[in-house]
Design a protein around this motif. Structure first.
Motif, short mmCIF file in Angstrom:
data_model
loop_
_atom_site.label_atom_id
_atom_site.label_comp_id
_atom_site.label_asym_id
_atom_site.label_seq_id
_atom_site.Cartn_x
_atom_site.Cartn_y
_atom_site.Cartn_z
N VAL A 1 -2.44 7.35 6.90
CA VAL A 1 -2.69 5.91 6.98
C VAL A 1 -1.38 5.23 7.38
CG1 VAL A 1 -4.48 6.01 5.22
CG2 VAL A 1 -2.14 5.49 4.55
N THR A 2 -1.46 3.97 7.76
CA THR A 2 -0.23 3.25 8.09
C THR A 2 0.44 2.78 6.80
OG1 THR A 2 -1.33 1.09 8.22
CG2 THR A 2 -1.25 2.43 10.25
N ARG B 1 1.51 -0.16 6.37
CA ARG B 1 0.93 -1.47 6.09
C ARG B 1 -0.29 -1.34 5.19
NH1 ARG B 1 0.76 -6.65 8.18
NH2 ARG B 1 -1.30 -7.67 8.18
N ALA B 2 -1.20 -0.42 5.54
CA ALA B 2 -2.40 -0.23 4.74
C ALA B 2 -2.07 0.32 3.36
CB ALA B 2 -3.37 0.70 5.46
N ARG C 1 -0.28 -2.42 1.17
CA ARG C 1 -1.20 -3.49 0.78
C ARG C 1 -2.16 -2.98 -0.31
NH1 ARG C 1 -1.42 -7.97 4.26
NH2 ARG C 1 -3.60 -8.38 3.74
N THR D 1 5.65 -4.44 5.80
CA THR D 1 4.30 -4.23 6.30
C THR D 1 4.12 -4.73 7.73
OG1 THR D 1 3.58 -6.35 5.33
CG2 THR D 1 3.33 -4.37 3.97
N ASP E 1 -7.53 -1.47 -2.73
CA ASP E 1 -7.09 -2.85 -2.66
C ASP E 1 -7.04 -3.44 -4.06
OD1 ASP E 1 -6.81 -2.90 0.07
OD2 ASP E 1 -8.91 -3.42 0.41
#
Length: 398
Positions: free
Chosen positions: A323-324, A326-327, A330, A365, A391
């Motif tokens: 995954v990135t 950023r993901a 977050r 991010t 999340d």
């Protein structure tokens, strides 16, 4: 090895190994990596806080083991492991056994609770975290000659290059499986057009092709890795790469990662790095250098960092997921969202702190920066990753 007046010709892997980790290597210098470039660890304490949150979620998924290991791979001067320990709740910190894995000497003043090792500890349960480690695992570089034959790129101590023997064996198979696949036909044609349209650089009169900015089996007996999405599984030979195309041969990184993962009895291994995947390999590779905060030509003389992006999809073992950043961040509660303006009137000091934190989170991010880094998540003895990266409510985001 051939020798010239300017020094010895050798592959980039051997040259980089000595330049980075030899007795006078770059990573043994007193200023450490932080003296030359900044990683997410140095960008903000929010990063260590997010890793600590991941460790707490993993602790719950594992049933609160005692001890709970945190292994910081390529620990530098211990910045991440120190930050994670500081961010842990007291009850988790009391059970956490911290390890820092690094080739350089133990820095003065490091918390004595942190074990400083040259290799990851074996048979532990917990989180192994490798932030920007794999990009510094030395690799050889291949370049296609005018006939499209991948050849080993040889380099001298001054950075001059020449082509050597054809790439063979497991290295050749890795290139066919993970880099120059039959799905790359169109990309190879574009790379050839690009190579023909650019000027050839020279250093000291030596030809250079322009370029942009252990449990896994030994290479001699390794089974063929799963082919990436879009790769040709028909068994046919992929088309020859375009003249001048380059690739970093990532097999040593695959093996290094598999060996690190094997240190875990149960838990999660995470590799964070600037990366690419099969659908978007760079036509001229990514080998580069860094010195004093600036990108520079890679010269294997110990004066600069030598790095290349990581084929994380090739490193992934069964069950792994990329995954990135950023993901991932977050999902761990790090967001660049600005605090509500109403906070400025009710608690101005808190608003200023929250605004500063939002700026740091935005850097971590940023889609075109640190947020684009890849996170390879490799579970060991865990049923699923869903409970670790979920999340969080907006009010819990940092």
């Amino acid at each position: 090895m051939e020798r010239t007046a300017a020094g010895e010709w050798r592959g980039w892997r051997e040259a980089t190994e000595e330049a980075l980790y030899g007795p006078s290597g770059f990573y043994r210098r007193p200023e450490g990596p932080a003296g030359h470039f900044r990683t997410s660890v140095h960008a903000s304490p929010l990063f260590a806080g997010a890793v600590a949150r991941l460790l707490c979620r993993l602790d719950a998924a594992l049933g609160h083991p005692d001890p709970l290991a945190f292994v910081d791979m390529a620990a530098g001067r211990g910045e991440l492991v120190t930050g994670v320990l500081a961010a842990l709740p007291a009850d988790v910190a009391a059970r956490t056994r911290p390890y820092a894995v690094e080739r350089a000497d133990r820095p003065a003043g490091l918390d004595p609770l942190i074990s400083w090792l040259g290799e990851p500890p074996r048979g532990v349960t917990g989180l192994l975290f490798a932030n920007e480690w794999l990009d510094n695992v030395p690799v050889d570089v291949a370049e296609a000659d005018p006939d499209g034959v991948p050849r080993l790129v040889l380099v001298r101590g001054d950075g001059a290059e020449r082509l050597g023997e054809p790439v063979t064996g497991e290295d050749a198979r890795w290139l066919r499986t993970w880099w120059w696949t039959s799905a790359d036909g169109h990309a190879a044609q574009e790379a050839e057009q690009t190579a023909e349209g650019q000027a050839v650089r020279r250093r000291d009169g030596v030809h250079e092709v322009p370029r942009p900015q252990d449990t896994r089996p030994d290479p001699a007996s390794a089974q063929e890795a799963p082919r990436p999405p879009g790769a040709d599984a028909s068994g046919e030979e992929p088309p020859a790469p375009a003249r001048g195309a380059r690739a970093e041969i990532g097999l040593p990184r695959d093996l290094a990662w598999a060996s690190a993962v094997s240190a875990l009895d149960r838990g999660l291994a995470v590799a964070v790095d600037y990366a690419h995947v099969a659908a978007g390999r760079p036509p001229f590779g990514t080998l580069t250098g860094f010195r004093e905060g600036r990108e520079t030509a890679p010269v294997p003389d110990g004066s600069c960092d030598i790095t290349a992006h990581v084929a994380l999809d090739a490193c992934a073992l069964p069950g792994g997921r990329v995954v990135t950043q950023r993901a991932a961040l977050r999902a761990l509660g790090v967001s660049g969202a600005r605090p509500p303006l109403s906070l400025a009137s009710t608690d101005p000091a808190a608003y200023v702190r929250a605004l500063a934190g939002a700026g740091q989170a935005a850097e971590l991010t940023a889609p075109g920066g640190l947020g684009a880094f890849g996170w390879l998540l490799q579970p060991v003895g865990l049923p699923a990753l869903e409970d670790l990266l979920v999340d969080v409510p907006d009010h819990e985001e940092q």
